[in-house]
Design a protein around this motif. Structure first.
Motif, PDB file in Angstrom:
ATOM      1  N   SER A 278       0.827  -1.419  -0.053  1.00 51.58           N
ATOM      2  CA  SER A 278      -0.044  -0.185  -0.138  1.00 51.58           C
ATOM      3  C   SER A 278       0.691   1.230   0.176  1.00 51.58           C
ATOM      4  CB  SER A 278      -0.999  -0.044   1.292  1.00 51.58           C
ATOM      5  OG  SER A 278      -1.061  -1.273   1.792  1.00 51.58           O
ATOM      6  N   TYR A 279       0.365   2.321  -0.474  1.00 54.27           N
ATOM      7  CA  TYR A 279       1.068   3.525  -0.249  1.00 54.27           C
ATOM      8  C   TYR A 279      -0.040   4.465   0.323  1.00 54.27           C
ATOM      9  CZ  TYR A 279       3.874   2.191  -4.426  1.00 54.27           C
ATOM     10  OH  TYR A 279       4.808   1.657  -5.390  1.00 54.27           O
ATOM     11  N   GLY A 280       0.599   4.945   1.571  1.00 56.31           N
ATOM     12  CA  GLY A 280      -0.123   5.820   2.332  1.00 56.31           C
ATOM     13  C   GLY A 280      -1.506   5.178   2.514  1.00 56.31           C
ATOM     14  N   GLY A 281      -1.676   4.072   3.069  1.00 56.73           N
ATOM     15  CA  GLY A 281      -2.924   3.608   3.332  1.00 56.73           C
ATOM     16  C   GLY A 281      -3.875   2.929   2.206  1.00 56.73           C
ATOM     17  N   ARG A 282      -3.495   3.478   0.907  1.00 59.16           N
ATOM     18  CA  ARG A 282      -4.108   2.674   0.026  1.00 59.16           C
ATOM     19  C   ARG A 282      -3.548   1.696  -0.704  1.00 59.16           C
ATOM     20  NH1 ARG A 282      -4.890   4.110  -5.674  1.00 59.16           N
ATOM     21  NH2 ARG A 282      -3.104   5.276  -5.609  1.00 59.16           N
ATOM     22  N   THR A 283      -4.451   0.339  -0.789  1.00 55.07           N
ATOM     23  CA  THR A 283      -3.881  -0.735  -1.076  1.00 55.07           C
ATOM     24  C   THR A 283      -3.652  -0.735  -2.545  1.00 55.07           C
ATOM     25  OG1 THR A 283      -4.876  -2.046   0.582  1.00 55.07           O
ATOM     26  CG2 THR A 283      -4.096  -3.408  -1.312  1.00 55.07           C
TER      27      THR A 283
ATOM     28  N   THR B 234       2.918  -4.435 -20.203  1.00 45.38           N
ATOM     29  CA  THR B 234       2.430  -3.942 -21.328  1.00 45.38           C
ATOM     30  C   THR B 234       0.907  -3.599 -21.517  1.00 45.38           C
ATOM     31  OG1 THR B 234       2.696  -3.952 -23.764  1.00 45.38           O
ATOM     32  CG2 THR B 234       2.331  -5.891 -22.847  1.00 45.38           C
ATOM     33  N   HIS B 235       0.702  -2.519 -22.322  1.00 44.38           N
ATOM     34  CA  HIS B 235      -0.743  -2.144 -22.575  1.00 44.38           C
ATOM     35  C   HIS B 235      -1.031  -2.509 -23.982  1.00 44.38           C
ATOM     36  CE1 HIS B 235      -1.981  -0.277 -18.975  1.00 44.38           C
ATOM     37  NE2 HIS B 235      -0.738   0.507 -18.977  1.00 44.38           N
ATOM     38  N   GLU B 236       0.211  -3.020 -24.830  1.00 45.98           N
ATOM     39  CA  GLU B 236       0.173  -3.523 -26.281  1.00 45.98           C
ATOM     40  C   GLU B 236      -0.552  -4.802 -26.322  1.00 45.98           C
ATOM     41  OE1 GLU B 236       0.879  -0.986 -28.512  1.00 45.98           O
ATOM     42  OE2 GLU B 236       1.650   0.534 -26.945  1.00 45.98           O
TER      43      GLU B 236
ATOM     44  N   ALA C 166      -5.648  -3.002 -16.281  1.00 42.25           N
ATOM     45  CA  ALA C 166      -6.160  -1.431 -16.342  1.00 42.25           C
ATOM     46  C   ALA C 166      -4.771  -0.581 -15.768  1.00 42.25           C
ATOM     47  CB  ALA C 166      -7.183  -1.318 -15.244  1.00 42.25           C
ATOM     48  N   ASN C 167      -4.916   0.556 -15.971  1.00 39.06           N
ATOM     49  CA  ASN C 167      -4.058   1.794 -15.331  1.00 39.06           C
ATOM     50  C   ASN C 167      -4.018   1.740 -13.966  1.00 39.06           C
ATOM     51  OD1 ASN C 167      -4.410   3.875 -18.105  1.00 39.06           O
ATOM     52  ND2 ASN C 167      -2.578   3.030 -17.402  1.00 39.06           N
ATOM     53  N   GLY C 168      -3.027   1.758 -13.173  1.00 41.02           N
ATOM     54  CA  GLY C 168      -2.793   1.796 -11.736  1.00 41.02           C
ATOM     55  C   GLY C 168      -3.223   0.590 -11.156  1.00 41.02           C
ATOM     56  N   ALA C 169      -3.181  -0.594 -12.029  1.00 43.43           N
ATOM     57  CA  ALA C 169      -3.488  -2.076 -11.369  1.00 43.43           C
ATOM     58  C   ALA C 169      -2.353  -2.433 -10.480  1.00 43.43           C
ATOM     59  CB  ALA C 169      -3.622  -2.961 -12.679  1.00 43.43           C
ATOM     60  N   GLY C 170      -1.344  -1.967 -10.452  1.00 46.98           N
ATOM     61  CA  GLY C 170      -0.330  -2.452  -9.629  1.00 46.98           C
ATOM     62  C   GLY C 170       0.723  -3.156 -10.315  1.00 46.98           C
ATOM     63  N   LYS C 171       0.836  -3.062 -11.497  1.00 49.25           N
ATOM     64  CA  LYS C 171       1.792  -3.851 -12.499  1.00 49.25           C
ATOM     65  C   LYS C 171       3.334  -3.558 -11.981  1.00 49.25           C
ATOM     66  CE  LYS C 171      -0.275  -2.563 -16.339  1.00 49.25           C
ATOM     67  NZ  LYS C 171      -1.266  -1.776 -15.881  1.00 49.25           N
ATOM     68  N   THR C 172       3.304  -2.150 -12.350  1.00 51.00           N
ATOM     69  CA  THR C 172       4.907  -1.582 -12.146  1.00 51.00           C
ATOM     70  C   THR C 172       5.288  -1.808 -10.639  1.00 51.00           C
ATOM     71  OG1 THR C 172       4.498  -0.043 -13.887  1.00 51.00           O
ATOM     72  CG2 THR C 172       6.087   0.528 -12.255  1.00 51.00           C
ATOM     73  N   THR C 173       4.418  -1.671  -9.658  1.00 54.95           N
ATOM     74  CA  THR C 173       4.583  -2.042  -8.326  1.00 54.95           C
ATOM     75  C   THR C 173       5.318  -3.300  -8.169  1.00 54.95           C
ATOM     76  OG1 THR C 173       3.185   0.027  -7.728  1.00 54.95           O
ATOM     77  CG2 THR C 173       3.708  -1.503  -5.808  1.00 54.95           C
ATOM     78  N   THR C 174       4.485  -4.210  -8.635  1.00 52.75           N
ATOM     79  CA  THR C 174       4.649  -5.681  -8.645  1.00 52.75           C
ATOM     80  C   THR C 174       6.235  -5.805  -9.338  1.00 52.75           C
ATOM     81  OG1 THR C 174       2.432  -6.217  -8.712  1.00 52.75           O
ATOM     82  CG2 THR C 174       4.100  -7.892  -9.061  1.00 52.75           C
TER      83      THR C 174
HETATM   84  P1  ATP Z   1       0.119   1.908 -15.457  1.00 52.24           P
HETATM   85  O1  ATP Z   1      -0.495   0.962 -16.332  1.00 52.24           O
HETATM   86  O2  ATP Z   1      -0.824   3.137 -15.359  1.00 52.24           O
HETATM   87  O3  ATP Z   1       1.522   2.040 -15.537  1.00 52.24           O
HETATM   88  P2  ATP Z   1       0.425  -0.123 -13.024  1.00 52.24           P
HETATM   89  O4  ATP Z   1      -0.438  -0.893 -13.271  1.00 52.24           O
HETATM   90  O5  ATP Z   1       1.833  -0.147 -13.480  1.00 52.24           O
HETATM   91  O6  ATP Z   1       0.064   1.510 -13.851  1.00 52.24           O
HETATM   92  P3  ATP Z   1       1.431   1.177 -10.618  1.00 52.24           P
HETATM   93  O7  ATP Z   1       2.389   2.213 -11.415  1.00 52.24           O
HETATM   94  O8  ATP Z   1       2.119   0.065  -9.940  1.00 52.24           O
HETATM   95  O9  ATP Z   1       0.191   0.821 -11.619  1.00 52.24           O
HETATM   96  O10 ATP Z   1       0.458   1.841  -9.668  1.00 52.24           O
HETATM   97  C1  ATP Z   1      -0.556   1.438  -8.799  1.00 52.24           C
HETATM   98  C2  ATP Z   1      -1.269   2.345  -8.135  1.00 52.24           C
HETATM   99  O11 ATP Z   1      -0.071   2.935  -7.019  1.00 52.24           O
HETATM  100  C3  ATP Z   1      -1.516   3.632  -8.850  1.00 52.24           C
HETATM  101  O12 ATP Z   1      -2.697   4.137  -8.360  1.00 52.24           O
HETATM  102  C4  ATP Z   1      -0.407   4.706  -8.395  1.00 52.24           C
HETATM  103  O13 ATP Z   1      -0.991   6.143  -8.404  1.00 52.24           O
HETATM  104  C5  ATP Z   1       0.026   4.352  -7.017  1.00 52.24           C
HETATM  105  N1  ATP Z   1       1.310   4.651  -6.640  1.00 52.24           N
HETATM  106  C6  ATP Z   1       2.593   4.131  -7.474  1.00 52.24           C
HETATM  107  N2  ATP Z   1       3.673   4.640  -6.904  1.00 52.24           N
HETATM  108  C7  ATP Z   1       3.144   5.510  -6.009  1.00 52.24           C
HETATM  109  C8  ATP Z   1       4.052   6.093  -4.756  1.00 52.24           C
HETATM  110  N3  ATP Z   1       5.398   6.101  -4.990  1.00 52.24           N
HETATM  111  N4  ATP Z   1       3.431   6.652  -3.939  1.00 52.24           N
HETATM  112  C9  ATP Z   1       2.207   6.882  -3.968  1.00 52.24           C
HETATM  113  N5  ATP Z   1       1.185   6.035  -4.923  1.00 52.24           N
HETATM  114  C10 ATP Z   1       2.059   5.310  -5.833  1.00 52.24           C
END
Ligand code: ATP
Length: 310
Positions: A15-20, A187-189, A40-48
């Motif tokens: 989670s970031y700041g309490g948001r999962t 990827t989104h492609e 979807a955008n913001g699904a957490g792919k990059t975080t993973t």
């Molecule tokens: P996209 O397809 O848009 O690139 P994604 O699936 O890769 O998205 P992430 O980049 O992992 O998604 O982000 C997941 C959520 O976490 C998003 O809502 C993003 O705003 C939030 N987020 C990512 N990094 C941080 C951070 N350092 N601090 C706070 N929130 C973050």
């Protein structure tokens, strides 16, 4: 973990700041496998993928990469992982050859070979700031592949590349598989995911919606094919379109006909047309692909989320 497991993720949460943003994710990548994270955008792919590389620390869950824990053993893992991350940058004045020298610890020939392979050999002396978007993208890919990594993490691999460069990059990634290198691709492609990935993992809101081969996902979630053509009502009648196998729905608008059915219906509609001697010159077929499957999955999951919250 068996010895072909390159990445093993169980119940990852972040989670970031309490948001999962990653909510109990499981993921496996085996040796020589190309796995795509789509969704979807913001699904957490990059975080993973950042957690997998030890760039972010998960809140909980089990993560192993080549049997090591990226949160505590990132230094040992670094030489085994090559990554091309979203929004990477280099100093403006750094030349292409200097970047390769800086990032490469292996034989010099590797860098030269990769610059050739990705069409950057003529730009060796160019400064990073003077490169076009596509050239920068290819340079990041070269840097990711230096030092012969065993796992390559590619985030938005071909964003901004022209069609020919894109195909070239696809072949290069495909060749990695034959060398036993594993690839984790964000990827989104979806044509890219369909062309390259052995498996895809579809994500939304930090969770896996479904995973499997691209063909599995299409089969499970995007069953409908659409056939369109123009044919007068009188000639249409003898075809008995609604009775054909696999046909779900026949819509007409004057002489325009749109048939929705499962994928086998295409053959039956074609057969009926040929048999009746009515062959429309504008016959068009939309076969479902991974994009249709993902749209269907995202639509359904958003309905479920809305439905549950009501
Ligand atoms: P996209 O397809 O848009 O690139 P994604 O699936 O890769 O998205 P992430 O980049 O992992 O998604 O982000 C997941 C959520 O976490 C998003 O809502 C993003 O705003 C939030 N987020 C990512 N990094 C941080 C951070 N350092 N601090 C706070 N929130 C973050």
């Amino acid at each position: 973990m068996n010895n072909t497991d390159v990445v093993m993720v169980r119940d990852l949460r972040k989670s970031y700041g309490g948001r999962t943003v990653v909510d109990g994710l499981d993921l496996d990548v085996h040796a020589g496998e190309i796995v795509g994270l789509i969704g979807a955008n913001g699904a957490g792919k990059t975080t993973t993928v950042e957690c997998i590389q030890g760039l972010r620390r998960p809140d909980s869950g089990t993560l192993r990469v080549f049997g090591l824990d990226p949160a505590t053993q990132a230094d040992e893992l670094r030489p085994m992982i090559g990554s091309q991350l979203q929004d990477s940058s280099l100093p403006d004045r750094l030349r292409v050859s200097e970047a390769v020298h800086l990032f490469g610890s292996g034989a010099r020939g590797d860098g030269d070979h990769l610059l050739e392979e990705f069409g950057l050999a003529a730009l060796r002396r160019s400064a990073f700031a003077s490169l076009s978007g596509g050239e920068r993208q290819r340079l990041f890919l070269v840097l990711a592949l230096l030092n012969r990594p065993r796992l390559v993490v590619l985030d938005e691999l071909t964003q901004g590349l022209d069609p020919s460069a894109r195909r070239g990059v696809w072949s290069a990634v495909d060749r990695l598989r034959h060398d036993g290198v594993s690839v984790l691709l964000v990827t989104h492609e979806l044509d890219e995911a369909e062309a390259l990935c052995d498996r895809v993992v579809a994500m939304r809101a930090g969770r896996v919606l479904d995973s499997g081969t691209p063909a599995d996902l299409v089969d499970r979630h995007a069953r409908n094919a659409i056939v369109r053509f123009t044919l007068s009502e009188s000639r249409r009648e003898s075809l008995h379109l609604t009775d054909l196998r696999g046909v779900h729905e026949v819509l007409t608008d004057g002489d325009r006909v749109t048939i929705r059915g499962d994928r086998t219906s295409i053959a039956y509609v074609g057969e009926a047309l040929v048999r009746s001697g009515s062959i429309p010159v504008d016959l068009a077929v939309d076969v479902p692909d991974l994009e249709d499957a993902l749209l269907e999955l995202l639509d359904r999951s958003s309905y479920e989320v809305t439905h549950l919250s009501n």
